[in-house]
Design a protein around this motif. Structure first.
Motif: not given
Length: 444
Positions: A62-64, A117-121, A272-275, A278-283
């Motif tokens: 998470n820090l990374v 952003l989505f990786r952080k979430l 986490a899988a949903r985030k 979302q990152g793959a679609i909207y990121g």
């Protein structure tokens, strides 16, 4: 020479026969109570410690993910020299010898805001999942410690029952021997009584073996030296009650669904899988921001080597970009992968939910069933005690009376063991139900 060796070998054999077989050292018993076992399970258990390290790993990840939003610095020194032909900006070819020196720091930032952003979430949800996993491992280790402790307590009590049965059989065998000597009993009854004594001694040896094995298992659960022989403190094994018997099953299931850390763990993994999906679609719709800044000094010149005209120099650049294709916009394969992970997470969460409900139903059923079995075993034990007492009071040594007394002693031993088994299983079921509803070690 051969004769001397033969004499020496015979002397060793004779010395061994005189000394007899080596005596095994008696194990040193180390008392332990239930509270200590549960406390050690939460601190020493290897699975708990592994879960804590996984939590530390998730927190570091998470820090990374947070660090991706910040630029990085690249301080350094540079030297460049050219000799011979070179082309000018007008296109002419000239012969020039020159050199260049640089010293300074470059700050570079290229942030894929959508991906970061989505990786952080998702990383936050992964930390939550690891925290719930650690809680689940702690509760499971506490449960295993409780189950191991009650198995050891049952084994200890079984040794006491077996030892008492040996004492009863030996006492009765001595009475029959005296009766045979005065002509009041048949000599065959002596062998019947002796047979029962040896069978009871065999049962005692087996009970001691089970006690030692149960102690080694509990030591392993508590991450202690298996050579340490644990022995439960306290008196007789008695029933305990953690969950009120009148609690309805629906309420217990609702508590388990709300409190079980495994359900929270899989729910966090699903989020986490949903985030990530979302990152793959909207990121990729969010542009990548890039920038670079250099500040330092530049010097050099034509001719002989050596820094000349060295002075301050700085450069700045910034830009926006979008990625199209693999890893960016219109990456259908990446979207499908994350869709499958979301569906898998949903199914895993439902599977764990069904398992939790089953565990609650099993625990609730076993507690009520074992409560009835304890009362049945108690009545059977009381009846067996009365039967043995009456059989011994008859003071008759006919064939039928001897067999009746031996059978009464066997019935009493069996009834005592049945009672111990029912109590131990009931106590284990109490802790299993606490674990099933997610309240073990939480004070709820």
């Amino acid at each position: 020479m051969k004769a001397r060796r033969l004499i020496f070998a015979l002397a060793l054999v004779a010395a061994s026969a005189i000394a007899g077989p080596p005596q095994a050292s008696k194990p040193a018993w180390h008392p332990i109570d239930l509270a200590t076992a549960l406390r050690l399970a939460g601190a020493n258990n290897l699975d708990v410690r592994i879960a804590r390290e996984r939590l530390a790993e998730a927190e570091a990840a998470n820090l990374v993910a947070t660090e991706q939003f910040f630029p990085y610095l690249s301080p350094g020194l540079g030297y460049r020299r050219h000799e011979g032909n070179i082309q000018t900006v007008e296109g002419k070819i000239i012969d020039a010898d020159k050199e260049q020196y640089t010293a300074g720091a470059t700050a570079t930032a290229q942030v894929d805001f959508g991906e970061a952003l989505f990786r952080k979430l998702a990383a936050r949800r992964a930390v939550d999942a690891a925290r719930h996993f650690a809680d689940a491992q702690r509760q499971e280790s506490v449960l295993q410690a409780a189950l191991g402790y009650f198995d050891l307590a049952r084994a200890k009590a079984a040794v006491g029952v077996a030892a008492e049965s040996v004492h009863i059989a030996e006492d009765y065998a001595a009475q029959i021997k005296q009766a045979v000597e005065v002509g009041l009993a048949f000599k065959g009854d002596t062998w019947r009584a002796a047979t029962q004594v040896e069978r009871n001694r065999l049962a005692l040896d087996r009970a001691r073996e089970q006690r030692r094995l149960a102690a080694a298992h509990l030591a392993q659960v508590l991450h202690l030296d298996p050579a340490v022989t644990l022995l439960p403190e306290g008196g007789d094994l008695a029933p305990i009650h953690l969950t009120p018997a009148d609690r309805p099953l629906d309420a217990l299931i609702a508590e388990a669904i709300a409190a079980r850390p495994e359900l929270k763990q899989y729910a966090a993994q699903l989020e986490a899988a949903r985030k990530n999906r979302q990152g793959a679609i909207y990121g990729p719709l969010i542009p990548t921001v890039g920038g670079q800044a250099f500040y330092g000094g530049l010097g050099g010149g034509v001719g002989n080597p050596g820094p000349r005209e060295f002075d301050q120099s700085s450069d700045y650049s910034a830009g926006l970009s979008w990625r199209i294709g693999p890893g960016g916009l219109f990456d259908a394969g990446r979207v499908r992968v994350n869709d499958a992970r979301v569906r898998t997470g949903t199914l895993e969460l439902e599977r764990v939910r069904e398992e939790v409900v089953r565990q609650v139903v099993d625990g609730h059923t076993r507690i009520h069933a074992l409560a009835a079995q304890i009362e049945d075993a108690r009545r059977a034990m009381e009846a067996a005690e009365q039967s043995l007492r009456l059989a011994r009071e008859r003071r008759e040594f006919a064939v039928g009376a001897v067999l009746e007394t031996i059978q009464a002693e066997q019935d009493l031993t069996g009834a005592r063991l049945d009672f111990l088994n029912a109590v131990a299983e009931q106590n284990k079921a109490q802790y299993s139900l606490e674990r099933a509803r997610g309240a073990l070690g939480t004070g709820k």
